[in-house]
Write an enzyme that holds these catalytic residues in place. Structure first.
Site, short mmCIF file in Angstrom:
data_model
loop_
_atom_site.label_atom_id
_atom_site.label_comp_id
_atom_site.label_asym_id
_atom_site.label_seq_id
_atom_site.Cartn_x
_atom_site.Cartn_y
_atom_site.Cartn_z
CE LYS A 164 -2.73 2.01 4.93
NZ LYS A 164 -2.58 1.27 3.71
CB SER A 191 -0.96 0.02 1.20
OG SER A 191 -0.25 0.24 2.40
#
Length: 182
Positions: free
Chosen positions: A104, A38
Protein backbone atom coordinates in the site's frame (compact mmCIF):
# COMPACT_ATOMS: atom_id res chain seq x y z
CA UNK A 1 40.02 -38.09 6.43
CA UNK A 2 40.35 -35.49 3.64
CA UNK A 3 36.73 -36.07 2.65
CA UNK A 4 35.57 -35.51 6.24
CA UNK A 5 37.54 -32.24 6.48
CA UNK A 6 36.09 -31.13 3.13
CA UNK A 7 32.54 -31.93 4.31
CA UNK A 8 33.03 -29.99 7.57
CA UNK A 9 34.23 -26.94 5.63
CA UNK A 10 31.21 -27.06 3.33
CA UNK A 11 28.77 -27.54 6.20
CA UNK A 12 30.36 -24.59 8.02
CA UNK A 13 30.15 -22.40 4.93
CA UNK A 14 26.51 -23.33 4.32
CA UNK A 15 25.63 -22.67 7.98
CA UNK A 16 27.25 -19.22 7.87
CA UNK A 17 25.45 -18.41 4.61
CA UNK A 18 22.14 -19.52 6.14
CA UNK A 19 22.61 -17.37 9.25
CA UNK A 20 23.68 -14.33 7.22
CA UNK A 21 20.72 -14.65 4.86
CA UNK A 22 18.35 -14.88 7.84
CA UNK A 23 19.87 -11.77 9.44
CA UNK A 24 19.73 -9.80 6.18
CA UNK A 25 16.15 -10.91 5.50
CA UNK A 26 14.96 -10.09 9.02
CA UNK A 27 16.68 -6.75 9.51
CA UNK A 28 17.86 -5.25 6.19
CA UNK A 29 16.19 -6.17 2.89
CA UNK A 30 13.72 -8.77 1.66
CA UNK A 31 12.09 -9.66 -1.67
CA UNK A 32 8.30 -9.62 -2.05
CA UNK A 33 5.87 -10.49 -4.80
CA UNK A 34 2.82 -8.31 -5.44
CA UNK A 35 -0.36 -10.35 -5.10
CA UNK A 36 -3.42 -8.64 -6.56
CA UNK A 37 -4.42 -5.44 -8.32
CA UNK A 38 -4.83 -2.96 -5.45
CA UNK A 39 -1.72 -1.01 -6.52
CA UNK A 40 -2.52 -0.86 -10.27
CA UNK A 41 -1.19 0.90 -12.29
CA UNK A 42 1.90 1.57 -10.12
CA UNK A 43 2.60 -2.10 -9.38
CA UNK A 44 1.31 -5.09 -11.32
CA UNK A 45 0.04 -8.42 -9.99
CA UNK A 46 2.99 -10.82 -9.82
CA UNK A 47 5.61 -8.07 -9.93
CA UNK A 48 8.64 -8.66 -7.73
CA UNK A 49 10.14 -5.94 -5.59
CA UNK A 50 12.68 -5.43 -2.84
CA UNK A 51 11.74 -3.94 0.49
CA UNK A 52 14.09 -2.14 2.87
CA UNK A 53 13.31 -3.33 6.38
CA UNK A 54 15.37 -0.63 8.10
CA UNK A 55 12.28 1.40 9.03
CA UNK A 56 10.86 -1.71 10.71
CA UNK A 57 14.15 -2.61 12.37
CA UNK A 58 14.69 0.88 13.79
CA UNK A 59 10.98 1.77 14.26
CA UNK A 60 10.76 4.96 12.23
CA UNK A 61 7.86 6.21 10.16
CA UNK A 62 7.85 5.94 6.38
CA UNK A 63 7.34 9.15 4.39
CA UNK A 64 4.10 10.27 2.77
CA UNK A 65 3.72 8.53 -0.57
CA UNK A 66 6.10 5.68 0.27
CA UNK A 67 4.98 2.26 -0.89
CA UNK A 68 5.11 -0.11 2.07
CA UNK A 69 4.48 -3.74 2.91
CA UNK A 70 2.15 -4.13 5.88
CA UNK A 71 0.97 -7.02 8.01
CA UNK A 72 -2.79 -6.57 7.69
CA UNK A 73 -3.56 -8.45 10.91
CA UNK A 74 -3.83 -5.22 12.89
CA UNK A 75 -5.90 -6.83 15.65
CA UNK A 76 -2.89 -8.73 17.03
CA UNK A 77 0.56 -7.81 18.28
CA UNK A 78 3.63 -8.70 16.22
CA UNK A 79 6.66 -10.34 17.79
CA UNK A 80 10.24 -11.02 16.75
CA UNK A 81 9.14 -14.56 15.82
CA UNK A 82 6.79 -13.05 13.24
CA UNK A 83 9.82 -11.39 11.63
CA UNK A 84 11.67 -14.70 11.62
CA UNK A 85 8.70 -16.53 10.09
CA UNK A 86 8.31 -13.83 7.40
CA UNK A 87 11.83 -14.49 6.12
CA UNK A 88 11.88 -16.34 2.77
CA UNK A 89 14.59 -18.71 4.03
CA UNK A 90 12.35 -19.76 6.93
CA UNK A 91 9.41 -20.14 4.55
CA UNK A 92 11.36 -22.72 2.53
CA UNK A 93 11.07 -25.08 5.50
CA UNK A 94 7.68 -24.09 6.97
CA UNK A 95 4.23 -23.49 5.55
CA UNK A 96 3.29 -19.89 6.37
CA UNK A 97 0.16 -19.44 4.28
CA UNK A 98 -1.60 -17.68 7.17
CA UNK A 99 0.50 -14.56 6.51
CA UNK A 100 -1.41 -11.70 4.98
CA UNK A 101 0.79 -8.92 3.63
CA UNK A 102 -0.49 -5.99 1.66
CA UNK A 103 1.39 -3.52 -0.53
CA UNK A 104 0.00 0.00 0.00
CA UNK A 105 0.89 3.69 -0.14
CA UNK A 106 1.34 5.83 3.00
CA UNK A 107 -1.34 8.53 3.09
CA UNK A 108 -1.38 9.60 6.75
CA UNK A 109 0.85 9.70 9.82
CA UNK A 110 0.05 10.38 13.51
CA UNK A 111 -2.08 13.47 14.04
CA UNK A 112 -3.17 13.78 10.41
CA UNK A 113 -6.85 14.32 9.68
CA UNK A 114 -7.80 12.48 6.50
CA UNK A 115 -11.02 13.12 4.65
CA UNK A 116 -12.63 11.51 1.63
CA UNK A 117 -14.89 13.95 -0.18
CA UNK A 118 -15.73 14.81 -3.78
CA UNK A 119 -13.99 11.58 -4.87
CA UNK A 120 -10.64 12.90 -3.55
CA UNK A 121 -8.40 12.45 -0.48
CA UNK A 122 -7.67 15.45 1.75
CA UNK A 123 -4.95 15.52 4.41
CA UNK A 124 -5.25 18.24 7.04
CA UNK A 125 -7.65 20.14 4.78
CA UNK A 126 -5.47 20.04 1.65
CA UNK A 127 -6.35 17.94 -1.38
CA UNK A 128 -3.60 15.41 -2.17
CA UNK A 129 -1.93 15.53 -5.58
CA UNK A 130 -2.05 11.88 -6.63
CA UNK A 131 -0.93 11.50 -10.26
CA UNK A 132 -0.73 7.71 -9.82
CA UNK A 133 -4.54 7.40 -9.53
CA UNK A 134 -6.19 6.45 -12.84
CA UNK A 135 -9.88 6.69 -11.99
CA UNK A 136 -12.08 8.68 -9.64
CA UNK A 137 -12.63 7.09 -6.25
CA UNK A 138 -16.15 5.82 -5.76
CA UNK A 139 -17.60 7.03 -2.46
CA UNK A 140 -20.78 5.85 -0.80
CA UNK A 141 -20.35 8.42 1.97
CA UNK A 142 -17.85 11.08 2.88
CA UNK A 143 -15.55 9.89 5.66
CA UNK A 144 -12.97 11.32 8.03
CA UNK A 145 -10.24 9.82 10.26
CA UNK A 146 -7.62 11.16 12.65
CA UNK A 147 -4.50 8.97 12.68
CA UNK A 148 -3.55 8.00 16.26
CA UNK A 149 -0.02 7.96 17.68
CA UNK A 150 2.01 4.92 16.72
CA UNK A 151 0.01 4.28 13.53
CA UNK A 152 -0.18 5.16 9.84
CA UNK A 153 -3.01 5.23 7.30
CA UNK A 154 -2.48 3.46 3.97
CA UNK A 155 -4.41 3.16 0.72
CA UNK A 156 -3.96 1.28 -2.52
CA UNK A 157 -3.47 3.22 -5.75
CA UNK A 158 -6.40 1.34 -7.30
CA UNK A 159 -8.77 2.94 -4.77
CA UNK A 160 -11.93 1.25 -6.01
CA UNK A 161 -10.39 -2.22 -5.63
CA UNK A 162 -8.22 -1.99 -2.51
CA UNK A 163 -8.62 -3.36 0.98
CA UNK A 164 -6.69 -0.78 2.97
CA UNK A 165 -7.00 1.39 6.09
CA UNK A 166 -10.53 2.32 5.09
CA UNK A 167 -11.47 -1.32 5.76
CA UNK A 168 -8.87 -2.75 8.15
CA UNK A 169 -8.15 0.39 10.16
CA UNK A 170 -4.99 2.17 11.18
CA UNK A 171 -1.71 0.27 10.77
CA UNK A 172 0.47 0.02 13.90
CA UNK A 173 4.06 1.07 13.19
CA UNK A 174 5.36 -2.43 14.04
CA UNK A 175 3.07 -3.84 11.31
CA UNK A 176 4.91 -1.82 8.65
CA UNK A 177 7.30 -4.51 7.45
CA UNK A 178 9.30 -2.28 5.14
CA UNK A 179 9.43 0.23 2.32
CA UNK A 180 9.71 -0.52 -1.41
CA UNK A 181 13.15 0.30 -2.76
CA UNK A 182 13.17 -1.46 -6.15
Amino acid sequence: MVLLKFAKEWIGTIAIAFVLSMIIGIFVIQPYKVDGHSMDPTLRDGQRLFVSKLSHTFSYYPNYGDIVIIDSRVDRNRSFMDDVKDNPIFQLFHNTTDRVFYVKRVIGKPGDVLELRDHEVYRNGEKLDEPYIQEAMELSTEESWTVPDGHIFVMGDNRNHSEDSRAIGFIPLDHVIGKKVM
